[in-house]
Write a protein that holds these residues in place. Structure first.
Motif, mmCIF file in Angstrom:
data_model
loop_
_atom_site.group_PDB
_atom_site.id
_atom_site.type_symbol
_atom_site.label_atom_id
_atom_site.label_comp_id
_atom_site.label_asym_id
_atom_site.label_seq_id
_atom_site.Cartn_x
_atom_site.Cartn_y
_atom_site.Cartn_z
ATOM 1 N N ILE B 63 0.878 -1.150 0.296
ATOM 2 C CA ILE B 63 -0.362 -0.358 -0.146
ATOM 3 C C ILE B 63 1.144 1.430 -0.192
ATOM 4 N N VAL B 64 2.030 1.367 0.629
ATOM 5 C CA VAL B 64 2.554 2.302 1.106
ATOM 6 C C VAL B 64 3.384 2.800 -0.536
ATOM 7 N N ASP B 65 4.345 1.460 -1.102
ATOM 8 C CA ASP B 65 4.024 1.694 -2.288
ATOM 9 C C ASP B 65 3.421 2.008 -3.314
ATOM 10 N N LEU B 66 1.933 2.073 -3.746
ATOM 11 C CA LEU B 66 1.496 2.670 -4.573
ATOM 12 C C LEU B 66 1.340 4.602 -4.242
ATOM 13 N N PHE B 67 1.093 4.263 -2.989
ATOM 14 C CA PHE B 67 1.297 6.018 -2.555
ATOM 15 C C PHE B 67 2.771 6.670 -2.789
ATOM 16 N N GLU B 68 2.949 6.042 -2.662
ATOM 17 C CA GLU B 68 5.264 6.513 -2.829
ATOM 18 C C GLU B 68 5.430 6.598 -4.088
ATOM 19 N N ASP B 69 4.275 5.551 -5.184
ATOM 20 C CA ASP B 69 5.177 5.321 -6.572
ATOM 21 C C ASP B 69 6.780 4.632 -6.546
ATOM 22 N N THR B 70 7.317 3.531 -5.301
ATOM 23 C CA THR B 70 7.733 3.119 -5.404
ATOM 24 C C THR B 70 8.221 1.128 -6.155
ATOM 25 N N GLY B 71 7.552 1.483 -6.787
ATOM 26 C CA GLY B 71 7.635 -0.362 -7.185
ATOM 27 C C GLY B 71 7.193 -1.309 -6.566
ATOM 28 N N GLY B 72 7.943 -1.885 -5.812
ATOM 29 C CA GLY B 72 8.057 -2.739 -4.635
ATOM 30 C C GLY B 72 8.960 -2.719 -3.319
ATOM 31 N N ILE B 73 9.629 -1.132 -3.481
ATOM 32 C CA ILE B 73 10.380 -1.697 -2.264
ATOM 33 C C ILE B 73 10.244 -1.558 -1.481
ATOM 34 N N HIS B 74 8.822 -0.358 -0.138
ATOM 35 C CA HIS B 74 8.386 -1.249 0.862
ATOM 36 C C HIS B 74 7.787 -2.409 1.118
ATOM 37 N N SER B 75 7.102 -3.064 0.146
ATOM 38 C CA SER B 75 6.717 -4.338 0.114
ATOM 39 C C SER B 75 7.990 -5.260 0.446
ATOM 40 N N PHE B 76 9.197 -5.477 -0.774
ATOM 41 C CA PHE B 76 10.170 -6.166 0.043
ATOM 42 C C PHE B 76 10.799 -5.878 1.531
ATOM 43 N N ALA B 77 10.904 -4.630 1.571
ATOM 44 C CA ALA B 77 11.262 -4.267 3.489
ATOM 45 C C ALA B 77 10.414 -5.354 4.259
ATOM 46 N N THR B 78 8.487 -4.421 4.444
ATOM 47 C CA THR B 78 7.495 -5.638 5.572
ATOM 48 C C THR B 78 8.207 -6.584 6.018
ATOM 49 N N THR B 79 7.655 -7.414 3.922
ATOM 50 C CA THR B 79 7.793 -8.549 4.001
ATOM 51 C C THR B 79 9.255 -9.358 5.001
ATOM 52 N N LEU B 80 10.157 -8.510 4.465
ATOM 53 C CA LEU B 80 11.491 -9.027 5.204
ATOM 54 C C LEU B 80 10.974 -9.488 6.195
ATOM 55 N N ILE B 81 10.874 -8.186 7.310
ATOM 56 C CA ILE B 81 11.095 -7.761 8.509
ATOM 57 C C ILE B 81 9.587 -9.017 9.293
ATOM 58 N N GLY B 82 8.540 -8.939 8.612
ATOM 59 C CA GLY B 82 7.354 -10.213 8.885
ATOM 60 C C GLY B 82 7.875 -11.776 8.890
ATOM 61 N N PHE B 83 8.983 -12.159 7.780
ATOM 62 C CA PHE B 83 9.083 -13.162 8.439
ATOM 63 C C PHE B 83 10.553 -13.248 9.208
ATOM 64 N N LEU B 84 11.501 -12.352 9.504
ATOM 65 C CA LEU B 84 12.053 -12.286 10.271
ATOM 66 C C LEU B 84 11.183 -11.827 12.097
ATOM 67 N N ARG B 85 10.166 -11.981 11.787
ATOM 68 C CA ARG B 85 9.937 -10.926 13.569
ATOM 69 C C ARG B 85 10.055 -12.381 14.317
ATOM 70 N N PRO B 86 9.750 -13.808 14.225
ATOM 71 C CA PRO B 86 10.141 -13.647 14.931
ATOM 72 C C PRO B 86 11.118 -14.519 15.948
ATOM 73 N N ARG B 87 12.191 -13.960 15.149
ATOM 74 C CA ARG B 87 13.609 -14.308 15.121
ATOM 75 C C ARG B 87 13.900 -12.849 16.455
ATOM 76 N N LEU B 88 14.101 -11.668 15.379
ATOM 77 C CA LEU B 88 13.647 -10.812 16.624
ATOM 78 C C LEU B 88 13.174 -10.437 17.335
ATOM 79 N N LEU B 89 11.855 -11.191 17.762
ATOM 80 C CA LEU B 89 11.424 -11.533 19.008
ATOM 81 C C LEU B 89 12.292 -11.200 19.761
ATOM 82 N N ARG B 90 12.746 -13.123 19.804
ATOM 83 C CA ARG B 90 13.692 -13.968 20.215
ATOM 84 C C ARG B 90 14.944 -13.028 21.263
ATOM 85 N N ILE B 91 15.008 -11.750 20.504
ATOM 86 C CA ILE B 91 16.021 -10.524 21.108
ATOM 87 C C ILE B 91 16.166 -10.646 22.121
#
Lengths: 276, 171
Positions: B63-91
């Motif tokens: 959604i942020v990509d659509l409004f910022e006109d940035t292609g897919g960079i925001h979806s890339f970054a947030t998918t990454l932290i979505g994937f890594l969240r359990p690991r990040l939370l374990r810290i």
């Protein structure tokens, strides 16, 4: 086969993750290419209308500054009106002016979405196909050169600004007339680069850089910026100058879209000359 | 249950609208732009499945990509932290985050929230900047830019969270 399915199922999260990331990278790569993704064509209208709303609200905050600018421009235009000039030439020898023909048409538009901090920056204008805007037209504002129209929908158009890795145009030095390529290296929206200048010419800080008529997109003598400093690369005989941009991209609101009526003719002629 | 989903959706819409309409327009020193929307994925209920985290990560970035006109960079970054969240939370968490009331300041305490939030945001911003100017930034300026912006985003998030939670406590 069953083991493959079991493997896929066990690692389904990893695969979902990889697929989503691949989609994201794909979208990014496609948005960098000149042909914008089809998806954006559909979403452009809805996102643009929300941007318009937000821009209308935001416009109130800079109303004073924008009014001042428009006022100044009005004054300048009014003072160039024909009726303000006293004719020193008394003989009237021609009624219809056949020496002049119109080459450029200017259409006023407002910026409803603006970016200037990214590597590749776009603006959205509130004029589109219905207003006669076509891809490839140039955009200028009262301060100078802004960018080029990239896509149009019925009521809106998007444009790449000078602050874009794909934006290249030719710029000429005011004093010497030597021309080079204007591009944007990134980082600051206040500075761009003028490269490929011959090394023997004299450059001074503060020299004005103007657009040329080579591309036919912008009217010649549209301000681009002023020379800030320059370096000579040892390997070649060219000088690269850093120029302070004339346009303040952080407060862009009123712009004009330029149509060059003679551009198709020029392109056609150039193409036919290129053929063997 | 139904109430929970409704609350989550309104939280989502609220964060997205504030990102698109307000925070995207803030540009401090001409290059610091606060990205507060990753907090949605980061603060999702600890019981959310990993697939759910991926889904919300992708959608919010998209959604942020659509409004910022940035292609897919925001979806890339947030998918990454979505994937890594359990690991990040374990810290900071010992039981996958389920010991906290919520994954915000009030539930985690200031020290754990700052550690978790800052590290996650830095990962997000690094991925974002990496994809934004892949060939044009040196690795040094990439690290500096993403770190500065991550700290700035986190400060904005901290202020927003303090503002929301103190308002709730008063009621």
């Amino acid at each position: 086969m069953r083991r493959l399915i079991a493997f896929l199922y066990q690692n389904r999260l990893l695969f979902a993750f990889l697929i989503l990331e691949a989609i994201s990278v794909g979208l990014t790569v496609r948005s960098h290419s000149l042909h914008r993704s089809i998806l954006n064509q559909y979403t452009q209208n809805s996102t643009a209308s929300l941007h318009q709303f937000s821009s209308e609200v935001g416009a109130y905050f800079s109303l004073k500054e924008q009014n001042k600018r428009l006022n100044e421009e009005n004054a300048r235009l009014r003072s160039s009106l024909k009726q303000n000039y006293f004719s020193l030439y008394t003989q009237v020898d021609s009624l219809a002016d056949t020496l002049m023909a119109r080459q450029y048409i200017f259409r006023a538009a407002q910026v409803v979405n603006n970016s200037f901090t990214k590597r590749d920056n776009y603006i959205t204008l509130n004029k589109g196909k219905l207003h006669g805007i076509k891809p490839g037209m140039g955009i200028i504002c009262d301060q100078g050169l802004v960018g080029v129209i990239k896509d149009v929908s019925n009521h809106y158009s998007t444009a790449i600004t000078l602050l874009h890795s794909r934006f290249l145009t030719s710029g000429a030095l005011e004093n010497t007339g030597n021309f080079g390529t204007v591009s944007w290296p990134g980082y600051s929206f206040r500075f761009a680069t003028l490269s490929d200048l011959p090394s023997q010419i004299l450059i001074k800080k503060g020299d004005a850089v103007w657009s040329t008529s080579y591309s036919g997109i912008f009217p010649p003598y549209t301000p681009i910026g002023t020379v800030e400093d320059w370096v000579q690369r040892n390997a070649d005989q060219f000088v690269e100058a850093r120029i302070a941009l004339a346009v303040d991209f952080s407060s862009l609101r009123h712009v004009e879209v330029v149509e060059n009526l003679l551009l198709p003719e020029k392109n056609e002629l150039q193409e036919s000359s290129n053929e063997p | 249950m139904k109430n929970g989903i409704l609350k989550q959706l309104s939280w989502f819409v609220g964060i997205m609208l504030s990102q698109v309409l307000v925070f995207n327009n803030i540009e401090l020193f001409s290059y610091l732009n606060p990205y507060v929307y990753p907090i949605f994925v980061l603060s999702l209920n600890a019981k959310t499945s990993r697939g759910g985290l991926l889904f919300w990560g992708f959608i919010s970035g998209f959604i942020v990509d659509l409004f910022e006109d940035t292609g897919g960079i925001h979806s890339f970054a947030t998918t990454l932290i979505g994937f890594l969240r359990p690991r990040l939370l374990r810290i900071v968490a010992t039981q996958g985050g389920e010991e906290f009331d919520n994954l915000l300041l009030t539930g985690m305490g200031i020290r754990k929230f700052v550690t978790y939030g800052l590290i996650s945001l830095w990962v997000h911003h690094f991925a974002l900047y990496l994809l934004d100017g892949l060939s044009l930034r040196s690795i040094g300026s990439l690290i500096i830019a993403s770190s500065l912006n991550a700290v700035f985003s986190f400060l904005v998030i901290l202020l927003a969270v303090l503002f929301i939670t103190t308002k709730k406590a008063k009621r």
